[in-house]
Design a protein around this motif. Structure first.
Motif, PDB file in Angstrom:
ATOM      1  N   GLU A   3       0.808  -1.224   0.000  1.00  0.00           N
ATOM      2  CA  GLU A   3       0.000   0.000   0.000  1.00  0.00           C
ATOM      3  C   GLU A   3       0.836   1.265   0.000  1.00  0.00           C
ATOM      4  N   THR A   4       2.146   1.153   0.310  1.00  0.00           N
ATOM      5  CA  THR A   4       3.019   2.331   0.304  1.00  0.00           C
ATOM      6  C   THR A   4       3.675   2.559  -1.060  1.00  0.00           C
ATOM      7  N   GLY A   5       3.430   1.674  -2.010  1.00  0.00           N
ATOM      8  CA  GLY A   5       4.033   1.810  -3.324  1.00  0.00           C
ATOM      9  C   GLY A   5       5.358   1.092  -3.474  1.00  0.00           C
ATOM     10  N   ARG A   6       5.821   0.401  -2.434  1.00  0.00           N
ATOM     11  CA  ARG A   6       7.079  -0.336  -2.514  1.00  0.00           C
ATOM     12  C   ARG A   6       6.839  -1.729  -3.094  1.00  0.00           C
ATOM     13  N   GLU A   7       7.826  -2.231  -3.805  1.00  0.00           N
ATOM     14  CA  GLU A   7       7.702  -3.545  -4.431  1.00  0.00           C
ATOM     15  C   GLU A   7       8.998  -4.311  -4.272  1.00  0.00           C
ATOM     16  N   SER A   8       8.913  -5.530  -3.791  1.00  0.00           N
ATOM     17  CA  SER A   8      10.093  -6.379  -3.642  1.00  0.00           C
ATOM     18  C   SER A   8      10.618  -6.775  -5.016  1.00  0.00           C
ATOM     19  N   GLY A   9      11.934  -6.973  -5.103  1.00  0.00           N
ATOM     20  CA  GLY A   9      12.507  -7.401  -6.372  1.00  0.00           C
ATOM     21  C   GLY A   9      14.005  -7.189  -6.427  1.00  0.00           C
ATOM     22  N   LEU A  10      14.587  -7.450  -7.586  1.00  0.00           N
ATOM     23  CA  LEU A  10      16.013  -7.298  -7.810  1.00  0.00           C
ATOM     24  C   LEU A  10      16.359  -5.850  -8.118  1.00  0.00           C
ATOM     25  N   LEU A  11      17.499  -5.397  -7.617  1.00  0.00           N
ATOM     26  CA  LEU A  11      17.986  -4.059  -7.911  1.00  0.00           C
ATOM     27  C   LEU A  11      18.916  -4.106  -9.123  1.00  0.00           C
ATOM     28  N   ILE A  12      19.380  -2.931  -9.550  1.00  0.00           N
ATOM     29  CA  ILE A  12      20.260  -2.855 -10.710  1.00  0.00           C
ATOM     30  C   ILE A  12      21.587  -3.549 -10.388  1.00  0.00           C
ATOM     31  N   PRO A  13      22.044  -4.469 -11.223  1.00  0.00           N
ATOM     32  CA  PRO A  13      23.311  -5.168 -10.952  1.00  0.00           C
ATOM     33  C   PRO A  13      24.493  -4.200 -10.903  1.00  0.00           C
ATOM     34  N   VAL A  14      25.521  -4.601 -10.177  1.00  0.00           N
ATOM     35  CA  VAL A  14      26.751  -3.819 -10.056  1.00  0.00           C
ATOM     36  C   VAL A  14      27.808  -4.431 -10.969  1.00  0.00           C
ATOM     37  N   LEU A  15      28.368  -3.614 -11.866  1.00  0.00           N
ATOM     38  CA  LEU A  15      29.460  -4.031 -12.735  1.00  0.00           C
ATOM     39  C   LEU A  15      30.503  -2.921 -12.740  1.00  0.00           C
ATOM     40  N   SER A  16      31.694  -3.214 -12.281  1.00  0.00           N
ATOM     41  CA  SER A  16      32.748  -2.197 -12.245  1.00  0.00           C
ATOM     42  C   SER A  16      34.108  -2.866 -12.185  1.00  0.00           C
ATOM     43  N   ASN A  17      35.139  -2.035 -12.097  1.00  0.00           N
ATOM     44  CA  ASN A  17      36.500  -2.554 -12.059  1.00  0.00           C
ATOM     45  C   ASN A  17      37.314  -1.728 -11.067  1.00  0.00           C
ATOM     46  N   SER A  18      38.242  -2.366 -10.377  1.00  0.00           N
ATOM     47  CA  SER A  18      39.041  -1.701  -9.362  1.00  0.00           C
ATOM     48  C   SER A  18      40.428  -2.320  -9.341  1.00  0.00           C
ATOM     49  N   THR A  19      41.436  -1.492  -9.094  1.00  0.00           N
ATOM     50  CA  THR A  19      42.807  -2.005  -9.021  1.00  0.00           C
ATOM     51  C   THR A  19      43.002  -2.904  -7.803  1.00  0.00           C
ATOM     52  N   ILE A  20      42.262  -2.639  -6.735  1.00  0.00           N
ATOM     53  CA  ILE A  20      42.393  -3.435  -5.515  1.00  0.00           C
ATOM     54  C   ILE A  20      41.484  -4.663  -5.553  1.00  0.00           C
TER      55      ILE A  20
END
Length: 233
Positions: A3-20
């Motif tokens: 009723e608050t407008g929230r919906e369970s589900g998957l979030l945007i995937p994380v794709l990145s690169n790091s030297t460490i």
């Protein structure tokens, strides 16, 4: 969707690169538990280091009751670091004995020489909240657990938090009635002297009893009085 407008589900995937961390891929799941609570749980995989689970829990109760818990961790495979003293040219090493032209035992530091895997992983959990037990009594506080300062120093993206070597927690139960405020306080302080595991100091105070009286007129005069007192129980 609730009723608050929230919906369970998957979030945007994380794709990145790091030297460490190396190549980073991650995913999180949002769960709208009910109208008062929700949670995010996920993990990232660092190609150079390993799995890094993380999450958030939020609760909003009646009035100003609330609870927020955040956690992150890393199950580190380790990173290679050089240990021991460099061996001067012309000195041969056989087993644990070192010999060579003009070499003396004092010329070299004792211990192994070479590379070893150093585990820089750890766990950091922070919880803060407040709960009104009655209209005059509440429990509130901030509690943090950090297993390794090296983990915070290497992997925390916030610079001011990464260089902070102190972890403080306090929890209190307070009752207020007509300006008289007794409370019981528990607190714990942890400070890291260096990034080496075990090089730290922990201070755990016994429960403290505090009694405060808000300023009030002294009889019918223009003078005011108040009171505060703290003692260990």
């Amino acid at each position: 969707m609730d009723e608050t407008g929230r919906e369970s589900g998957l979030l945007i995937p994380v794709l990145s690169n790091s030297t460490i961390k190396g190549f980073i891929v991650g995913e999180q799941v949002y769960w709208a538990i009910n109208r008062s609570m929700d949670m995010i749980v996920g993990t990232e995989y660092y190609s150079k280091r390993g799995w890094a689970p993380n999450g958030d829990f939020r609760y909003k109760g009646p009035g100003i009751d609330h609870l927020v818990v955040r956690w992150n961790a890393l199950f580190d495979r380790g990173v290679e670091e050089e240990v021991g003293a460099a061996i001067p040219a012309g000195i041969a090493v056989t087993g644990t004995a070192r010999s060579g032209s003009g070499a003396r035992p004092a010329d070299l530091l004792p211990g192994p020489v070479g590379d070893e895997l150093v585990n820089q992983g750890g766990v950091d959990v922070v919880a803060l909240g407040r709960k009104d037990l009655t209209s005059n009594t509440r429990v509130a506080g901030v509690v943090e657990y950090l297993s390794s300062y090296l983990y915070r120093l290497v992997f925390n993206d916030n610079y001011s938090q990464a260089v902070s070597s102190e972890v403080a927690s306090d929890l209190s139960v307070t009752h207020e009635h007509n300006g008289f405020i007794p409370s019981v306080v528990l607190d714990r302080f942890q400070t890291f002297a260096s990034s080496s595991n075990g090089d730290e100091a922990r201070i755990m105070h016994l429960p403290n009893l505090r009694y405060d009286v808000l300023d009030r007129p002294l009889f019918a005069s223009n003078l005011y009085w108040g009171f505060n007192r703290r003692s260990a129980t």
